[in-house]
Design a protein around this motif. Structure first.
Motif, short mmCIF file in Angstrom:
data_model
loop_
_atom_site.label_atom_id
_atom_site.label_comp_id
_atom_site.label_asym_id
_atom_site.label_seq_id
_atom_site.Cartn_x
_atom_site.Cartn_y
_atom_site.Cartn_z
N ASP A 64 10.21 12.03 -11.57
CA ASP A 64 11.37 11.18 -11.29
C ASP A 64 11.03 10.10 -10.27
O ASP A 64 11.53 8.97 -10.35
CB ASP A 64 12.52 12.05 -10.81
N ILE A 65 10.19 10.45 -9.31
CA ILE A 65 9.75 9.46 -8.33
C ILE A 65 8.93 8.38 -9.03
O ILE A 65 9.07 7.18 -8.76
CB ILE A 65 8.94 10.14 -7.21
N PHE A 66 8.07 8.79 -9.96
CA PHE A 66 7.29 7.82 -10.73
C PHE A 66 8.19 6.86 -11.48
O PHE A 66 7.92 5.66 -11.56
CB PHE A 66 6.40 8.54 -11.75
N PHE A 67 9.27 7.38 -12.06
CA PHE A 67 10.19 6.53 -12.80
C PHE A 67 10.77 5.45 -11.89
O PHE A 67 10.90 4.28 -12.27
CB PHE A 67 11.31 7.36 -13.41
N ALA A 126 0.82 -1.21 0.00
CA ALA A 126 0.00 0.00 0.00
C ALA A 126 0.86 1.25 0.00
O ALA A 126 0.47 2.29 -0.55
CB ALA A 126 -0.92 -0.01 1.22
N ASP A 127 2.04 1.17 0.62
CA ASP A 127 2.88 2.36 0.69
C ASP A 127 3.38 2.78 -0.68
O ASP A 127 3.69 3.96 -0.89
CB ASP A 127 4.06 2.14 1.64
N ILE A 128 3.46 1.85 -1.63
CA ILE A 128 3.87 2.22 -2.98
C ILE A 128 2.80 3.09 -3.62
O ILE A 128 3.09 4.09 -4.29
CB ILE A 128 4.16 0.98 -3.84
N ASP A 129 1.53 2.72 -3.42
CA ASP A 129 0.46 3.59 -3.91
C ASP A 129 0.50 4.94 -3.20
O ASP A 129 0.22 5.98 -3.81
CB ASP A 129 -0.91 2.93 -3.69
N GLY A 130 0.86 4.94 -1.92
CA GLY A 130 1.00 6.20 -1.21
C GLY A 130 2.14 7.04 -1.76
O GLY A 130 2.04 8.28 -1.84
N LEU A 131 3.22 6.37 -2.17
CA LEU A 131 4.34 7.10 -2.78
C LEU A 131 3.91 7.67 -4.13
O LEU A 131 4.32 8.78 -4.50
CB LEU A 131 5.54 6.17 -2.94
N ARG A 132 3.09 6.92 -4.85
CA ARG A 132 2.52 7.46 -6.09
C ARG A 132 1.70 8.72 -5.81
O ARG A 132 1.76 9.70 -6.56
CB ARG A 132 1.60 6.42 -6.72
N ALA A 133 0.93 8.66 -4.75
CA ALA A 133 0.11 9.82 -4.39
C ALA A 133 0.99 11.03 -4.12
O ALA A 133 0.69 12.15 -4.57
CB ALA A 133 -0.74 9.49 -3.17
N PRO A 166 -6.36 7.91 2.62
CA PRO A 166 -6.40 8.97 1.60
C PRO A 166 -5.25 8.88 0.60
O PRO A 166 -5.46 9.07 -0.61
CB PRO A 166 -6.30 10.26 2.44
N MET A 167 -4.03 8.58 1.10
CA MET A 167 -2.89 8.51 0.19
C MET A 167 -3.03 7.34 -0.78
O MET A 167 -2.72 7.45 -1.97
CB MET A 167 -1.59 8.39 0.98
N VAL A 168 -3.49 6.20 -0.29
CA VAL A 168 -3.66 5.05 -1.16
C VAL A 168 -4.73 5.32 -2.22
O VAL A 168 -4.55 4.98 -3.40
CB VAL A 168 -4.01 3.79 -0.35
N LEU A 169 -5.81 5.96 -1.83
CA LEU A 169 -6.87 6.26 -2.79
C LEU A 169 -6.38 7.22 -3.87
O LEU A 169 -6.71 7.07 -5.05
CB LEU A 169 -8.09 6.83 -2.06
N LEU A 180 -4.24 5.27 -6.21
CA LEU A 180 -4.99 4.41 -7.13
C LEU A 180 -5.46 5.17 -8.38
O LEU A 180 -5.56 4.59 -9.46
CB LEU A 180 -6.20 3.80 -6.42
N ILE A 181 -5.74 6.45 -8.23
CA ILE A 181 -6.18 7.24 -9.39
C ILE A 181 -5.05 8.09 -9.96
O ILE A 181 -5.29 8.99 -10.77
CB ILE A 181 -7.38 8.15 -9.03
N SER A 182 -3.83 7.82 -9.54
CA SER A 182 -2.71 8.69 -9.93
C SER A 182 -2.47 8.69 -11.44
O SER A 182 -2.13 9.73 -12.01
CB SER A 182 -1.44 8.27 -9.19
N TYR A 183 -2.61 7.54 -12.09
CA TYR A 183 -2.37 7.50 -13.54
C TYR A 183 -3.40 8.34 -14.30
O TYR A 183 -3.02 9.23 -15.08
CB TYR A 183 -2.36 6.05 -14.03
#
Length: 646
Positions: free
Chosen positions: A69-72, A38-45, A311-314, A317-320
């Motif tokens: 760069d973080i996304f990469f 889940a923390d990876i989705d949070g990092l995406r957020a 909230p961060m995970v959600l 999830l819609i980050s893309y």
């Protein structure tokens, strides 16, 4: 970018999120045979929030572009983990791998490209629409980064006029997806796989340092100079595959320290960098290493509490789709508002982007993500969008959508007025305020003194010299109203002008400016006193011209976009009535003559936009300065008041 969906939970898992304030760090049994973090989705957020914050130009994160760069790093980590994990288990299938990429990436991309094109049809002028067509084709081919090498730079002011600029990062990711699986499979049995991955990353980083030798765009957009960022995540994934670790909290203190350092590195880059920074280059080490430190610290408080929060995970999830939606909305808003949207409009665009992203995730991405039969249809749909983009580019943006007059109006240059080329406007080419700014002879002398709006009167005054006998003296300086003892930068200029005024003994002194400061009138009173002291026969104040919020040409184009009419008068987006009333009251109290430019150019139906059918007949070429045609119209309208006998 943000396109790797392999770590995202299923809809079923998404439903379980609603009951938890904090999600578990890992969850096993997902479609790719890897545990969900889940923390990876949070990092995406965190990454998408940085990017959106930067593009919104709110000033909070001037270096928010580091979110890319973080996304990469995230993409490199997830993709490498999937490929190696499945390859070593003997379950890796290139066909299935690329099928998943299609189902993950294509649905939202097709939708955003189609909607962006539809909006562009109504909003973009031919040049902009042709650029959108080329950008669409490049986006479909996943070579937007290479296409951008020939366009305005990412940090250039004109970049906001390309609604698909942001697809450059998706191009780099897709190029990585094409070549990286093949290289990984070649290294699969090597005991030195980690070494070779690091060697390639170091070489790529070396190429990125070409930014210090003037290759800024190449360093920014090239997949070679960016590969090390994805490989940084890949190296971490390789380490996890080679040395699997249980998810128990074995090293909480170490993880807390590393994650904290990583978060500080990201925050420092987001706050400390800006568009003037030589980026990526060495500065990219901050977000890349910051992301790496967070990824290798799954048991830290940062990961477990902050990044794994609901909230961060959600948002993750819609980050893309959020990445895909936010930039076209910002870009079109900037185009519609001439690069000057207000805060409310920016926040409205953010909220619309979030809503569209959730709808896209829920009703487009999720239904198609696990549907293997969707791959051919999605591929055909994306190809069709690309063909439409190519046709638009070949058709030069389909100019028939706008009349020729509007296209010409959109191309009007700002401050296109003969007065701005006159040497008696300070800052004009070869400008010199001296006695040559006073015409010689025996005719009555009209002395014009003011700021750049006074310089814009020049074409009209020269025109009426053909029928009215007078000499013209003109002295103008941008930003300097005709006020003695004014702002510091104007003192010397106005003292110089007043000296020429005294020595030339004018018959009429015409004062004109924007009068845009609260202290102008108090100081103008002193100017009037000194003019009267030297016995100037007539002192005339010409009131301010209309002030357009976002340039008159842009206002005309926007009016046509919404109403399909080229308006001769427009009432919205223009001000000046209050300033006109204030200046008229001041003139009466000061005992000088007043001529209202506002009442000449405006009436209850709105302010005059053009005095003829062509683009050259538009009254003003920017927010306030009259065009040649506007100047001639105004001066001809006031000549009776200006040259009436005492």
């Amino acid at each position: 970018m943000l396109s790797t969906g392999s770590a995202s939970p299923t809809i079923g898992a998404g439903k379980r999120l609603r009951g938890n304030a904090t999600l578990p760090v890992t969850r096993s049994g997902h479609e790719n045979g890897t545990s969900y973090r889940a923390d990876i989705d949070g990092l995406r957020a965190l990454s998408i929030l940085l990017v959106v914050g930067y593009h919104a130009q709110l000033g909070l994160v001037p270096g928010g572009f580091i979110g890319v760069d973080i996304f990469f790093v995230i993409s490199g980590f997830l993709i490498t983990r999937i490929i190696l994990g499945q390859a070593e288990a003997g379950t890796f299938s290139p066909l299935e791998f690329y099928s998943r990429r299609v189902r993950r990436i294509f649905p939202a991309l097709i939708l955003v490209l189609a909607v962006s094109y539809l909006i562009g049809w109504f909003v973009l002028l031919p040049d902009g629409f042709a650029l959108l067509g080329r950008s669409t084709a490049a986006g479909v081919a996943f070579v937007s980064n290479l296409f951008q090498l020939e366009q305005a730079g990412y940090f250039a002011p004109d970049a906001a006029e390309n609604p698909l600029l942001h697809l450059w990062s998706l191009g780099i990711e897709e190029q990585f997806y094409i070549f990286w699986p093949l290289l990984l499979l070649l290294m699969l049995g090597s005991k030195r796989r980690g070494f070779w991955m690091a060697a390639v990353a170091v070489a790529s980083f070396g190429v990125s340092l070409m930014i210090f030798f003037g290759y800024k765009e190449l360093s920014f957009y090239s997949p070679i100079s960016r590969a090390w960022e994805l490989l940084a995540g890949g190296i971490v994934a390789n380490r996890y595959i080679e040395r699997p670790q249980p998810h128990a909290r074995q090293f909480p203190h170490r993880d807390n320290l590393l994650a904290s350092i990583g978060l500080m590195a990201i925050a420092g880059a987001a706050i400390g960098l800006n568009t003037a920074s030589l980026f990526p280059g060495a500065y990219a080490l901050l977000p890349v290493l910051g992301a790496v430190l967070i990824i290798i610290s799954p048991n830290s408080a940062v990961n477990r509490i902050l990044l794994s929060s609901r909230p961060m995970v959600l948002i993750g999830l819609i980050s893309y789709p959020l990445y895909l939606w936010h930039w076209p909305l910002f870009s079109y808003l900037s185009i519609m508002r001439n690069g000057n949207p207000n805060l409310l409009e920016v926040w409205a665009a953010i909220m619309v982007a979030i809503i569209l992203s959730w709808l896209t995730f829920r009703f487009v991405e999720v239904p198609l993500r696990r549907n293997p039969d969707a791959v051919p249809r999605l591929s055909f749909a994306l190809l069709t969008v690309g063909v439409v983009g190519i046709a638009t580019a070949i058709g030069s943006g389909f100019g028939f959508r706008f009349p020729a007059e509007i296209r010409d109006i959109a191309l009007l240059a700002p401050q296109n007025n003969a007065g701005f080329r006159d040497k008696c406007l300070l800052e004009a080419p070869g400008a010199r305020l001296d006695a040559n700014c006073i015409e010689q002879g025996e005719k009555p002398l009209l002395f014009v003194w003011g700021d750049s709006t006074a310089a814009a009167l020049y074409p009209g005054l020269k025109k009426i010299q053909e029928t009215i006998p007078f000499r013209l003296a003109r002295f103008a300086a941008p930003g300097c109203a005709p006020i003695l003892a004014a702002r510091l930068k104007c003192n010397a200029i106005n003292d110089l002008v007043f000296g020429y005024l005294k020595s030339s003994h004018p018959d009429i002194v015409l004062l004109h400016a924007m009068w845009d400061r609260t202290d102008d009138l108090n100081m103008l009173q002193e100017t009037i006193r000194q003019l009267k002291a030297i016995n100037v026969p007539r002192i005339v104040i010409l009131g301010p011209v209309p002030l357009w919020k976002r340039t008159l040409p842009h206002t005309l184009v926007n009016y046509y976009r919404f109403r399909h009419v080229i308006a001769d008068r427009i009432a919205a987006g223009v001000t000046g009535a209050g300033s006109d009333e204030k200046m008229e009251a001041f003139s009466r109290a000061a005992g000088v003559e007043y001529i209202s430019a506002w009442r000449v150019l405006c009436d209850p139906e709105g302010c005059l936009t053009r005095v003829g059918p062509t683009a050259n007949d538009v009254v003003a070429n920017d927010i306030v300065h009259l065009s040649d045609a506007g100047s001639k119209f105004l001066v001809e309208a006031i000549e009776g008041s200006l040259f009436r006998p005492n």
